[in-house]
Design a protein around this motif. Structure first.
Motif, PDB file in Angstrom:
ATOM      1  N   ALA A 180     -15.983  12.910 -14.867  1.00  0.00           N
ATOM      2  CA  ALA A 180     -16.039  12.112 -16.092  1.00  0.00           C
ATOM      3  C   ALA A 180     -14.839  11.189 -16.247  1.00  0.00           C
ATOM      4  CB  ALA A 180     -16.135  13.041 -17.303  1.00  0.00           C
ATOM      5  N   ASP A 181     -13.788  11.389 -15.469  1.00  0.00           N
ATOM      6  CA  ASP A 181     -12.552  10.615 -15.609  1.00  0.00           C
ATOM      7  C   ASP A 181     -12.716   9.263 -14.915  1.00  0.00           C
ATOM      8  OD1 ASP A 181      -9.936   9.573 -15.485  1.00  0.00           O
ATOM      9  OD2 ASP A 181      -9.065  11.583 -15.393  1.00  0.00           O
ATOM     10  N   PRO A 182     -12.619   8.146 -15.648  1.00  0.00           N
ATOM     11  CA  PRO A 182     -12.811   6.832 -15.021  1.00  0.00           C
ATOM     12  C   PRO A 182     -11.720   6.464 -14.029  1.00  0.00           C
ATOM     13  CG  PRO A 182     -12.049   6.581 -17.287  1.00  0.00           C
ATOM     14  CD  PRO A 182     -12.373   8.033 -17.097  1.00  0.00           C
ATOM     15  N   LEU A 183     -10.619   7.193 -14.036  1.00  0.00           N
ATOM     16  CA  LEU A 183      -9.515   6.921 -13.108  1.00  0.00           C
ATOM     17  C   LEU A 183      -9.557   7.839 -11.888  1.00  0.00           C
ATOM     18  CD1 LEU A 183      -6.562   6.358 -15.615  1.00  0.00           C
ATOM     19  CD2 LEU A 183      -7.923   4.635 -14.412  1.00  0.00           C
ATOM     20  N   CYS A 184     -10.673   8.525 -11.699  1.00  0.00           N
ATOM     21  CA  CYS A 184     -10.816   9.438 -10.562  1.00  0.00           C
ATOM     22  C   CYS A 184     -12.047   9.078  -9.732  1.00  0.00           C
ATOM     23  CB  CYS A 184     -10.965  10.890 -11.049  1.00  0.00           C
ATOM     24  SG  CYS A 184      -9.479  11.610 -11.740  1.00  0.00           S
ATOM     25  N   GLY A 185     -12.036   9.563  -8.483  1.00  0.00           N
ATOM     26  CA  GLY A 185     -13.256   9.526  -7.693  1.00  0.00           C
ATOM     27  C   GLY A 185     -13.379   8.411  -6.689  1.00  0.00           C
ATOM     28  N   PHE A 186     -12.276   7.810  -6.260  1.00  0.00           N
ATOM     29  CA  PHE A 186     -12.350   6.738  -5.272  1.00  0.00           C
ATOM     30  C   PHE A 186     -11.469   7.078  -4.072  1.00  0.00           C
ATOM     31  CE2 PHE A 186      -9.128   5.778  -8.452  1.00  0.00           C
ATOM     32  CZ  PHE A 186      -7.998   5.525  -7.685  1.00  0.00           C
ATOM     33  N   THR A 187     -11.621   6.315  -3.017  1.00  0.00           N
ATOM     34  CA  THR A 187     -10.788   6.486  -1.826  1.00  0.00           C
ATOM     35  C   THR A 187      -9.937   5.232  -1.625  1.00  0.00           C
ATOM     36  OG1 THR A 187     -12.541   5.603  -0.412  1.00  0.00           O
ATOM     37  CG2 THR A 187     -12.469   7.998  -0.724  1.00  0.00           C
ATOM     38  N   LEU A 188      -9.017   5.286  -0.677  1.00  0.00           N
ATOM     39  CA  LEU A 188      -8.217   4.114  -0.347  1.00  0.00           C
ATOM     40  C   LEU A 188      -9.080   3.058   0.333  1.00  0.00           C
ATOM     41  CD1 LEU A 188      -4.899   5.619   1.114  1.00  0.00           C
ATOM     42  CD2 LEU A 188      -5.475   5.108  -1.267  1.00  0.00           C
ATOM     43  N   ASP A 189      -8.719   1.788   0.153  1.00  0.00           N
ATOM     44  CA  ASP A 189      -9.433   0.737   0.855  1.00  0.00           C
ATOM     45  C   ASP A 189      -9.074   0.779   2.345  1.00  0.00           C
ATOM     46  OD1 ASP A 189      -6.833  -0.301   0.806  1.00  0.00           O
ATOM     47  OD2 ASP A 189      -7.491  -2.322   0.327  1.00  0.00           O
ATOM     48  N   GLU A 190      -9.806   0.021   3.145  1.00  0.00           N
ATOM     49  CA  GLU A 190      -9.666   0.105   4.603  1.00  0.00           C
ATOM     50  C   GLU A 190      -8.257  -0.224   5.098  1.00  0.00           C
ATOM     51  OE1 GLU A 190     -11.861  -1.584   8.665  1.00  0.00           O
ATOM     52  OE2 GLU A 190     -12.772  -1.864   6.692  1.00  0.00           O
ATOM     53  N   PRO A 191      -7.605  -1.296   4.623  1.00  0.00           N
ATOM     54  CA  PRO A 191      -6.237  -1.551   5.100  1.00  0.00           C
ATOM     55  C   PRO A 191      -5.268  -0.430   4.746  1.00  0.00           C
ATOM     56  CG  PRO A 191      -7.161  -3.521   4.093  1.00  0.00           C
ATOM     57  CD  PRO A 191      -8.097  -2.405   3.772  1.00  0.00           C
ATOM     58  N   SER A 192      -5.424   0.140   3.562  1.00  0.00           N
ATOM     59  CA  SER A 192      -4.532   1.228   3.155  1.00  0.00           C
ATOM     60  C   SER A 192      -4.761   2.471   4.001  1.00  0.00           C
ATOM     61  CB  SER A 192      -4.743   1.549   1.676  1.00  0.00           C
ATOM     62  OG  SER A 192      -4.506   0.410   0.869  1.00  0.00           O
ATOM     63  N   MET A 193      -6.034   2.778   4.288  1.00  0.00           N
ATOM     64  CA  MET A 193      -6.327   3.893   5.181  1.00  0.00           C
ATOM     65  C   MET A 193      -5.751   3.635   6.572  1.00  0.00           C
ATOM     66  SD  MET A 193      -7.790   6.473   3.754  1.00  0.00           S
ATOM     67  CE  MET A 193      -8.343   7.335   5.229  1.00  0.00           C
ATOM     68  N   GLY A 194      -5.766   2.364   6.992  1.00  0.00           N
ATOM     69  CA  GLY A 194      -5.178   2.034   8.286  1.00  0.00           C
ATOM     70  C   GLY A 194      -3.697   2.322   8.328  1.00  0.00           C
TER      71      GLY A 194
END
Length: 282
Positions: A180-194
């Protein structure tokens, strides 16, 4: 709360929980991926009640530090800057609390950042704790081999599942609050994961140069999918042992999933953490 300006001009937002009594030490929390520091308020309040001043910044790309509409975007050289932000905050809290011991507590992505922090900035802290941590290079290789959505891969061991986030905790109320938290539930974008992957397959895979007497506490659940039944956390611990660390505590919680501080046995987890903190800050 307060903010400080990172070396690239980004304003990093920091949550602060003063100790309930004259502080005996400082705990700096580094939160995980796709969440934010305010989620650690219950833990921070318990630590404050035990006499610890607690600080936790929202990482770049997260929480209040996130640029509008850009969750998980760390920016140019963002992974390394995230680690440098942690070090900058440590210098701030040391200036605020001269002479007090400082402990870095990193969870999940925050623990990966702490692994790199210790290679460059171990002199800034008196001890470190890694929660929900793993051998990051092996984890990323496993995710690449799986070829699917990261969150789906993590939730796979719990299918058929009630939600897509059952991997976080056995406590359904905590899982529901995360969803339910709008600031939760995502991953890093591709450059950041790199950027993370470059560090993981390089320096993090062979930690060296950390002061051998630095107390290190590793705590994981044996159902944490980041660890493949503790195989990867045990590998990380063995790497630190080979690097010469002599004060190393490794605790595995049976049945627990990824977010130990939001688990059904959180009282046990927090009690063990505070006992360790009391020892290493004495």
């Amino acid at each position: 709360m307060f903010t400080f300006t990172s070396i690239d001009g980004l304003d990093v937002h920091v949550h602060e929980w003063p100790a309930d009594t004259p502080p005996r030490g400082v705990v700096q929390i580094a939160h995980g991926m796709g969440e934010h520091a305010a989620r650690y308020t219950p833990l921070a309040r318990e630590l404050a009640a035990r006499g610890y001043a607690v600080y936790a910044g929202d990482h770049r790309g997260h929480g209040l530090t996130m640029r509008p509409g850009r969750p998980g975007v760390l920016g140019d050289d963002g992974w390394n800057l995230l680690v440098e932000d942690l070090a900058a905050l440590t210098r701030i809290v040391r200036a605020r609390h001269p002479g007090l011991p400082v402990v870095l507590l990193g969870h999940s992505l925050g623990s990966f950042a702490a692994q790199q922090y210790l290679l460059d900035h171990a002199a800034l802290v008196d001890a470190a704790a890694l929660s929900g941590t793993t051998a990051v290079d092996r984890l990323l290789a496993h995710l690449a081999d799986s070829g699917g959505d990261v969150m789906a891969v993590f939730n796979g061991p719990f299918e058929p599942a009630r939600t897509g986030a059952d991997w976080l905790s056995r406590d359904e109320s905590q899982v529901d609050a995360y969803i339910a938290d709008p600031l939760c539930g995502f991953t890093l974008d591709e450059p950041s994961m790199g950027g993370l992957a470059a560090a993981a397959t390089g320096r993090l895979a062979e930690p060296a140069g950390i002061p051998t007497g630095l107390p290190l506490y590793v705590l994981v659940g044996d159902r944490d999918p980041l660890n493949r039944r503790t195989e990867l956390s045990s590998l990380a611990v063995e790497r630190y042992r080979k690097a010469g660390l002599t004060d190393l505590t490794y605790r595995i919680y049976s049945g627990a999933r990824h977010e130990l501080f939001n688990e059904t046995n959180r009282d046990e987890v927090v009690g063990d953490l505070t006992d360790w903190l009391d020892r290493v800050t004495a």
